[in-house]
Scaffold this active site. Structure first.
Site, PDB file in Angstrom:
ATOM      1  N   SER A  43       0.853  -1.198   0.000  1.00 51.57           N
ATOM      2  CA  SER A  43       0.000   0.000   0.000  1.00 51.57           C
ATOM      3  C   SER A  43       0.881   1.238   0.000  1.00 51.57           C
ATOM      4  O   SER A  43       2.110   1.151   0.115  1.00 51.57           O
ATOM      5  CB  SER A  43      -0.911   0.018   1.237  1.00 51.57           C
ATOM      6  OG  SER A  43      -0.129   0.231   2.401  1.00 51.57           O
ATOM      7  N   ILE A  45       3.141   4.480  -0.469  1.00 58.90           N
ATOM      8  CA  ILE A  45       4.276   4.853  -1.314  1.00 58.90           C
ATOM      9  C   ILE A  45       4.993   3.611  -1.848  1.00 58.90           C
ATOM     10  O   ILE A  45       5.478   3.590  -2.978  1.00 58.90           O
ATOM     11  CB  ILE A  45       5.226   5.765  -0.503  1.00 58.90           C
ATOM     12  CG1 ILE A  45       4.577   7.146  -0.318  1.00 58.90           C
ATOM     13  CG2 ILE A  45       6.577   5.913  -1.176  1.00 58.90           C
ATOM     14  CD1 ILE A  45       5.289   8.054   0.663  1.00 58.90           C
ATOM     15  N   SER A 168      12.403  10.303   6.690  1.00 55.44           N
ATOM     16  CA  SER A 168      11.379  11.334   6.860  1.00 55.44           C
ATOM     17  C   SER A 168      12.049  12.622   7.287  1.00 55.44           C
ATOM     18  O   SER A 168      13.043  12.598   8.018  1.00 55.44           O
ATOM     19  CB  SER A 168      10.391  10.901   7.941  1.00 55.44           C
ATOM     20  OG  SER A 168       9.652  12.023   8.385  1.00 55.44           O
ATOM     21  N   TYR A 194       9.789   7.561  16.275  1.00 55.86           N
ATOM     22  CA  TYR A 194       9.823   7.396  14.818  1.00 55.86           C
ATOM     23  C   TYR A 194      10.877   8.331  14.210  1.00 55.86           C
ATOM     24  O   TYR A 194      11.695   7.920  13.380  1.00 55.86           O
ATOM     25  CB  TYR A 194       8.434   7.700  14.261  1.00 55.86           C
ATOM     26  CG  TYR A 194       8.307   7.630  12.766  1.00 55.86           C
ATOM     27  CD1 TYR A 194       8.136   6.416  12.105  1.00 55.86           C
ATOM     28  CD2 TYR A 194       8.319   8.794  11.985  1.00 55.86           C
ATOM     29  CE1 TYR A 194       8.004   6.346  10.723  1.00 55.86           C
ATOM     30  CE2 TYR A 194       8.182   8.741  10.603  1.00 55.86           C
ATOM     31  CZ  TYR A 194       8.016   7.514   9.978  1.00 55.86           C
ATOM     32  OH  TYR A 194       7.882   7.452   8.605  1.00 55.86           O
ATOM     33  N   THR A 227      -1.283   8.658   2.768  1.00 53.87           N
ATOM     34  CA  THR A 227      -1.090   7.204   2.751  1.00 53.87           C
ATOM     35  C   THR A 227      -1.825   6.581   3.937  1.00 53.87           C
ATOM     36  O   THR A 227      -2.113   7.265   4.926  1.00 53.87           O
ATOM     37  CB  THR A 227       0.402   6.840   2.895  1.00 53.87           C
ATOM     38  OG1 THR A 227       0.840   7.287   4.194  1.00 53.87           O
ATOM     39  CG2 THR A 227       1.251   7.510   1.824  1.00 53.87           C
TER      40      THR A 227
END
Length: 315
Positions: A43, A45, A168, A194, A227
């Site tokens: 799913s 990207i 990111s 993260y 997303t």
């Protein structure tokens, strides 16, 4: 808000303005005979990347955790692109033993030109895997480390081998912290954990680039895209920003460019990219630089972790 540093450039409007300078021919290449492995490919990207690689004739290996969703994704990619050379591998990237086992088998059966480390997770509460690993770290950092390290010999056999890791821009707010890799101290903040993992991926990429000269390594920020992961992990952010987010295809654009174009490999190995351009890995005046010995120590610690799980796997 600090986490969303450089947010305007990372939104759809940022992509639209950057893309005016893109050369479409860079990614219009035929890659029949080249082999790609994309993690987290069912799913978002990852799927958008896999679809475009398939459209250009590549042999594409989808590495996914959920068998049912992965099978649906594979069917959709085959139908949409007419490319039958799409293979499925079911692996949980938070499970180091499973990754080792997969990599050993994959090395015997396939060749590999390009690895795309796209799978990631942002778990907002501190959860441990069955191996006692904090889940974000296990997936984003250790999983990426093990898979890449295990497949390096395969990549080194090929001409023009590349490894692209999807990080990111959130990592810009984090300084590498090797004293608490499993986020066991203090209050647990999933967003910051993260971001720390994403900083670790930047460091990994820089270290690999130094050690493995035959392979071109890069790490990138896809921008903030609409997303499933953003919708589930950052619901408040999603509600606020949903009309400004990039499409999955726009998020995948730089991954494709790094995986396919001759232009990308004119840049030195080990850089951080956004919208087909290398960008700094630290904000001006930010105190996020870490001493080289911390970066080397991270590699040692991950190697130690990874070997622990290798020994207990069969064979």
């Amino acid at each position: 808000i600090q986490f969303l540093t450089g947010i305007s450039d990372s939104l759809r409007s940022g992509y639209e303005s950057a893309s005016k300078n893109f050369c479409p021919a860079d990614v219009e290449v035929d890659v029949a005979g080249r082999s790609f492995l994309v993690t987290g490919a069912n799913s978002g990207i990852g799927k958008a990347t896999a679809t475009e690689l398939a459209r250009r004739g590549g042999t594409v290996h989808l590495l996914c955790r959920n068998k049912e969703r992965a099978e649906v994704a594979r069917e959709e990619i085959v139908t949409e692109t007419g490319n039958q050379n799409i293979f499925l591998h079911i692996v949980d990237m938070s499970n180091p033993k499973e990754i080792w086992k997969f990599a050993e088998k994959f090395k015997k059966e396939h060749k590999l030109n390009v690895l795309v480390n796209n799978a990631g997770c942002m778990v907002n509460n501190r959860e441990l895997t069955e191996d006692g690993l904090e889940k974000n770290f296990a997936t984003n950092t250790l999983g990426t480390y093990i898979l890449t390290t295990a497949l390096l010999p395969l990549l080194e056999n090929e001409a023009d081998a590349r490894v692209i890791t999807v990080s990111s821009g959130g990592m810009l707010v984090q300084k590498l912290n090797i004293s608490d890799l499993q986020s066991g101290k203090g209050t647990f903040d999933g967003t910051m954990v993260y971001a720390q993992n994403k900083r670790q991926q930047v460091v990994l990429t820089e270290q690999w680039a130094k050690a493995h000269r035959k392979i071109h390594f890069s790490v990138m920020h896809p921008g903030w895209a609409d997303t499933p992961a953003v919708r589930s992990s950052m619901p408040d952010f999603y509600q606020k920003m949903k009309n400004s987010l990039r499409t999955e295809g726009q998020g995948a654009d730089t991954i494709l460019w790094l995986a396919l174009s001759d232009e990308a490999i004119k840049f030195p190995s080990g850089l951080f990219f956004q919208d087909r351009q290398p960008v700094p890995t630290h904000l001006p005046l930010a105190s996020t630089h870490s001493p080289p010995e911390d970066e080397e120590k991270l590699m040692e610690m991950l190697e130690e972790f990874s070997q622990k799980f290798k020994c207990s796997s069969p064979g």
